[in-house]
Motif scaffolding. Sequence first.
Motif, mmCIF file in Angstrom:
data_model
loop_
_atom_site.group_PDB
_atom_site.id
_atom_site.type_symbol
_atom_site.label_atom_id
_atom_site.label_comp_id
_atom_site.label_asym_id
_atom_site.label_seq_id
_atom_site.Cartn_x
_atom_site.Cartn_y
_atom_site.Cartn_z
ATOM 1 N N THR A 55 5.674 9.612 3.571
ATOM 2 C CA THR A 55 6.111 9.319 2.059
ATOM 3 C C THR A 55 4.792 8.967 1.483
ATOM 4 O O THR A 55 4.291 9.369 0.209
ATOM 5 N N GLY A 56 3.701 8.074 2.106
ATOM 6 C CA GLY A 56 2.568 7.887 1.323
ATOM 7 C C GLY A 56 1.855 8.715 1.044
ATOM 8 O O GLY A 56 0.524 8.913 0.491
ATOM 9 N N GLN A 57 1.817 10.085 1.727
ATOM 10 C CA GLN A 57 1.059 11.385 1.485
ATOM 11 C C GLN A 57 1.319 11.807 -0.047
ATOM 12 O O GLN A 57 0.432 12.681 -0.620
ATOM 13 N N GLN A 58 2.432 11.691 -0.678
ATOM 14 C CA GLN A 58 2.789 12.156 -1.891
ATOM 15 C C GLN A 58 2.882 11.071 -3.012
ATOM 16 O O GLN A 58 3.654 11.308 -3.975
ATOM 17 N N THR A 59 2.214 10.179 -2.918
ATOM 18 C CA THR A 59 2.235 8.979 -4.158
ATOM 19 C C THR A 59 1.185 9.289 -5.221
ATOM 20 O O THR A 59 1.119 8.468 -5.778
ATOM 21 N N SER A 60 0.343 10.310 -4.807
ATOM 22 C CA SER A 60 -0.629 10.849 -5.895
ATOM 23 C C SER A 60 0.226 11.306 -7.184
ATOM 24 O O SER A 60 1.367 11.519 -7.278
ATOM 25 N N ASP A 61 -0.387 11.568 -8.379
ATOM 26 C CA ASP A 61 -0.037 12.019 -9.370
ATOM 27 C C ASP A 61 0.718 13.247 -9.341
ATOM 28 O O ASP A 61 -0.132 14.131 -8.497
ATOM 29 N N PHE A 62 1.879 13.705 -10.057
ATOM 30 C CA PHE A 62 2.185 15.053 -9.983
ATOM 31 C C PHE A 62 1.185 15.907 -10.828
ATOM 32 O O PHE A 62 0.491 15.686 -11.557
ATOM 33 N N LEU A 63 1.081 17.182 -10.293
ATOM 34 C CA LEU A 63 0.066 17.970 -10.732
ATOM 35 C C LEU A 63 0.479 19.645 -11.054
ATOM 36 O O LEU A 63 1.091 20.115 -9.917
ATOM 37 N N ASP A 64 0.911 19.796 -12.594
ATOM 38 C CA ASP A 64 1.334 21.230 -12.764
ATOM 39 C C ASP A 64 2.731 21.393 -11.982
ATOM 40 O O ASP A 64 2.651 22.589 -11.463
ATOM 41 N N THR A 75 0.782 -1.190 -0.127
ATOM 42 C CA THR A 75 -0.116 -0.047 0.096
ATOM 43 C C THR A 75 0.853 1.202 -0.085
ATOM 44 O O THR A 75 2.072 1.362 0.348
ATOM 45 N N ASN A 76 0.266 2.438 -0.348
ATOM 46 C CA ASN A 76 1.054 3.660 -0.282
ATOM 47 C C ASN A 76 1.872 3.876 0.908
ATOM 48 O O ASN A 76 2.811 4.567 0.876
ATOM 49 N N LYS A 77 1.003 3.502 2.160
ATOM 50 C CA LYS A 77 1.661 3.898 3.388
ATOM 51 C C LYS A 77 3.102 3.126 3.729
ATOM 52 O O LYS A 77 3.806 3.682 4.731
ATOM 53 N N ASP A 78 3.038 2.135 2.871
ATOM 54 C CA ASP A 78 4.238 1.348 3.155
ATOM 55 C C ASP A 78 5.662 1.403 2.144
ATOM 56 O O ASP A 78 6.770 0.673 2.023
ATOM 57 N N SER A 79 5.447 2.625 1.450
ATOM 58 C CA SER A 79 6.245 2.863 0.292
ATOM 59 C C SER A 79 7.290 4.051 0.921
ATOM 60 O O SER A 79 7.169 4.407 1.841
ATOM 61 N N ALA A 80 8.447 3.994 0.368
ATOM 62 C CA ALA A 80 9.630 4.752 0.798
ATOM 63 C C ALA A 80 10.708 5.170 -0.167
ATOM 64 O O ALA A 80 10.821 4.452 -1.194
ATOM 65 N N LEU A 81 11.286 6.341 -0.023
ATOM 66 C CA LEU A 81 12.140 6.741 -0.829
ATOM 67 C C LEU A 81 13.629 6.637 -0.173
ATOM 68 O O LEU A 81 13.767 6.831 0.877
ATOM 69 N N SER A 82 14.616 6.403 -1.245
ATOM 70 C CA SER A 82 15.979 6.508 -0.621
ATOM 71 C C SER A 82 16.700 7.316 -1.668
ATOM 72 O O SER A 82 16.607 7.389 -2.856
ATOM 73 N N ILE A 83 17.931 7.790 -0.958
ATOM 74 C CA ILE A 83 18.829 8.762 -1.743
ATOM 75 C C ILE A 83 20.290 8.437 -1.398
ATOM 76 O O ILE A 83 20.453 8.186 -0.022
ATOM 77 N N ARG A 84 21.052 8.043 -2.306
ATOM 78 C CA ARG A 84 22.406 7.415 -1.871
ATOM 79 C C ARG A 84 22.582 6.422 -1.131
ATOM 80 O O ARG A 84 23.389 5.827 -0.486
ATOM 81 N N ASP A 142 -6.594 6.201 -0.922
ATOM 82 C CA ASP A 142 -5.904 7.318 -0.294
ATOM 83 C C ASP A 142 -6.856 8.502 -0.613
ATOM 84 O O ASP A 142 -7.262 8.647 -1.883
ATOM 85 N N LYS A 143 -6.913 9.225 0.455
ATOM 86 C CA LYS A 143 -7.404 10.683 0.077
ATOM 87 C C LYS A 143 -6.280 11.806 0.856
ATOM 88 O O LYS A 143 -6.127 11.261 2.017
ATOM 89 N N ASN A 144 -5.936 12.563 -0.019
ATOM 90 C CA ASN A 144 -5.072 13.635 0.741
ATOM 91 C C ASN A 144 -5.590 14.939 0.282
ATOM 92 O O ASN A 144 -6.268 15.660 -0.845
ATOM 93 N N SER A 145 -5.352 16.001 1.225
ATOM 94 C CA SER A 145 -5.980 17.334 1.228
ATOM 95 C C SER A 145 -5.072 18.150 2.055
ATOM 96 O O SER A 145 -4.443 17.719 3.006
ATOM 97 N N GLY A 146 -5.092 19.343 1.684
ATOM 98 C CA GLY A 146 -4.562 20.219 2.567
ATOM 99 C C GLY A 146 -4.665 21.837 1.792
ATOM 100 O O GLY A 146 -5.023 22.155 1.262
ATOM 101 N N LEU A 147 -4.176 22.624 3.057
ATOM 102 C CA LEU A 147 -4.474 24.039 2.844
ATOM 103 C C LEU A 147 -3.110 24.763 3.196
ATOM 104 O O LEU A 147 -2.326 24.338 4.443
ATOM 105 N N SER A 148 -2.453 25.656 2.474
ATOM 106 C CA SER A 148 -1.565 26.470 2.895
ATOM 107 C C SER A 148 -1.498 27.794 2.528
ATOM 108 O O SER A 148 -2.092 28.235 1.740
ATOM 109 N N GLY A 149 -0.869 28.794 3.604
ATOM 110 C CA GLY A 149 -0.581 29.979 3.307
ATOM 111 C C GLY A 149 0.856 30.544 3.419
ATOM 112 O O GLY A 149 1.338 30.187 4.652
#
Length: 771
Positions: free
Chosen positions: A129-138, A93-102, A304-311
Amino acid sequence: MTTTYKLALTLSTTMVMALIAGPVHAQEAPTETDAPFASTDIIVTAQKRAQNLQDVPVAISVVSGDMLERSNVNSAEQLFQRVPTLTFRKGNTNKDSALSIRGVGTISFSSGVEPSVSTVIDGVVYARTGQQTSDFLDVERIEVLRGPQGSLFGKNASAGVINIITREPENELGGYIDASWYEGNEYRIRGSIGGPLGDGVSASLTGFWSQFDGNGRNLFNGNKVNGYEHWGVRGKLIAEPTDTVKITLIADYSKNSDNGFADSIGTVFPSAFNNAVLIPSLAPLTLDGKNKDIDNDLDPYTKDKNSGLSGQIDVDLGAATLTSITAYRHWYNFQVRDGDFRSDSPTNVNTGTAAGDFLLHDLGDLKFDQFTQELRIASANPQFLEYVAGLYYYHTKEVDYFNRVVTTCTASTLPTVGGLTPCAPGSSTYVTNRGDADFTTKLTSYSAFGQLTANFTDALRGIAGLRYTEDKVAFDFARISTSTAAFPGVNPAFSASGSVKDNGWSGNAGLQYDVSDDVMAYGMYTRGYKGPALNVFFNMLARDTGGIAPEKADAYEVGLKTRLFDRRLTLNIAAFYAKYDNYQANFLDLVAGQVVTRLTNAGEVSTRGIEVDFNAAITDDLSLSGGFNYTDAHINKFICPAGAAITCADAINGKPLPFAPKYKGTVTMDWRLPLNIDGFNVDLNSSLVYQSKTNFDINQNPNAFQNAYAIWDAGIKVSTDDNKYSLSFIVKNLTNKQFVIQRIPNGTSFMRQITPRDAERYFGVTARMNF
């Protein structure tokens, strides 16, 4: 010869012809409007301010939004194809995904640990990490900062940062809409509109919908698996009430429904149980490294449902800029999974040779909320002392529910055959046990940070940064069980609550020297810090309540950033070494014979290597870009967790870290073909990605690896001179190279594997209109 293969052959032939024709075109004197790939400066915000990439003493890979769109790279799990030093670990599932660098990243099923690679979108940290597994947008661009970024990005950036910047509204009303179709019933629709709303106010609204049937099938019911349906929307509003104040408001929502990723069984190892029970049960499947199908009585599913507000408020004070970023995000994840990987279990009385013949189904959901507040001040440039300083507050709350159901056959009146007693409804006794766990995890963090750059001369600069962080992780956990003893994958009832606190310093120090106007050298020491953790997960026991110590890193990097041949070639080289103490990692364990994972301080690991990035404007109409890296990431000294049920051998020491290929490289070509068609342009793009053999298991299972492979993509785009209309054709994985992005050992019984969308050749077409 298939239609796809003919198209691939046509594209590759066209590329060769264009390469032959290239020198003639290179001799022409193109106008500015006819120079789509001329060398340009790349502006990044890697140090919390806008700077030229070549002036930043940090190893950074930059991928433009246009390149992502041309290559059909739509999410973080595909980004590793464009950034050599980045790898992606896909979980069930997306919650169990992970990114590695080097080679460094955090892989865990625990809710009490944070990632080592920080994802930041428009200045907002995504805590999981699971919060940003949705499609890239613009997307405008993606900056991948390699190595610890302890001063400016904080504790969950001990391995690096993925900094994603989305496009801002244009000064004039406009937008686009595009639609794509790919073989296998994959569809994508995207659209955006934006522009001025009034004096000093502009806005944009962007949305997408995508769907894919899947690349595998559940033979039990004929349903497709490994597919998805995603949609989302983002709105951005920018107001500039005065010449010195800029206000940016962003709201987004996305929803993912995935019928996978499924655990397909690849290799099954000989044993009495496998030979008598498992292999006959899996007879409908072809059990090899290429298998994408499953035979489960429960389809995999994740939502998965992701939502957010930022200012964000930026105030120009003249000598400095004051910035405030306030953000709230919510993430909901729901998943179901067949954990016995068969459609007919149990088929025998669970004893003797058939011990381990049981049904196992999982269901879980989580609700995750985070609030972040950053306040910083950055000096105006240039001056003798340039600075960035700030305060940061971070609070998250995760509420989890997890259920595991295990059914066994305990007796049967049917006759024993070959040492097995078969079971069937009406003739047998079935016993179902279940475990249910509810747990809540909260994390609160405060930090203060600053970084100074002293311009000793026009050519020599000194950099020093420091960050102090205080962390507290608290949890409440309760598991109930229908059994007083452990049964497969479920420990007995347990409840606990508690917290751990810690603090740490991180920072950096180094020198930067301009050898010439076009050559810059730098050397940097960085201290990385990743806060304390708790192993809060379904099978938590008293041994897990004591906490996981903070992970700390000492990293060294030297680099050279150059612009050569009248700045038509950008060539950047970095050499690095980093050592991590108290490395937070997963270790495979057993609960009543069922494999589970357990978070632990794994000991000491290190990574070292060389990285090269380049961007060459061969002509104004032809460019080459890409990168190469050599990475030696390995385990220096592994600490076996207390009470480990799986043998923890000294043989792990000196072995490679999982998801850390030693060699990886990419090269991308973009060419405006010299066809001189009145009113139209024809662009050719092609890319090649190579990755050496990759190990997937920290326990060094000899079968948990992927051999070296290369992927070749190619595409052609036909567009009008004014770029209002375009039609693009793409072939992914021209050579039809099969590969997996995960192999998971199920004890010593068999290997599970996850096969991505791009592990086969497919053709696609995109139509786009700009307005």
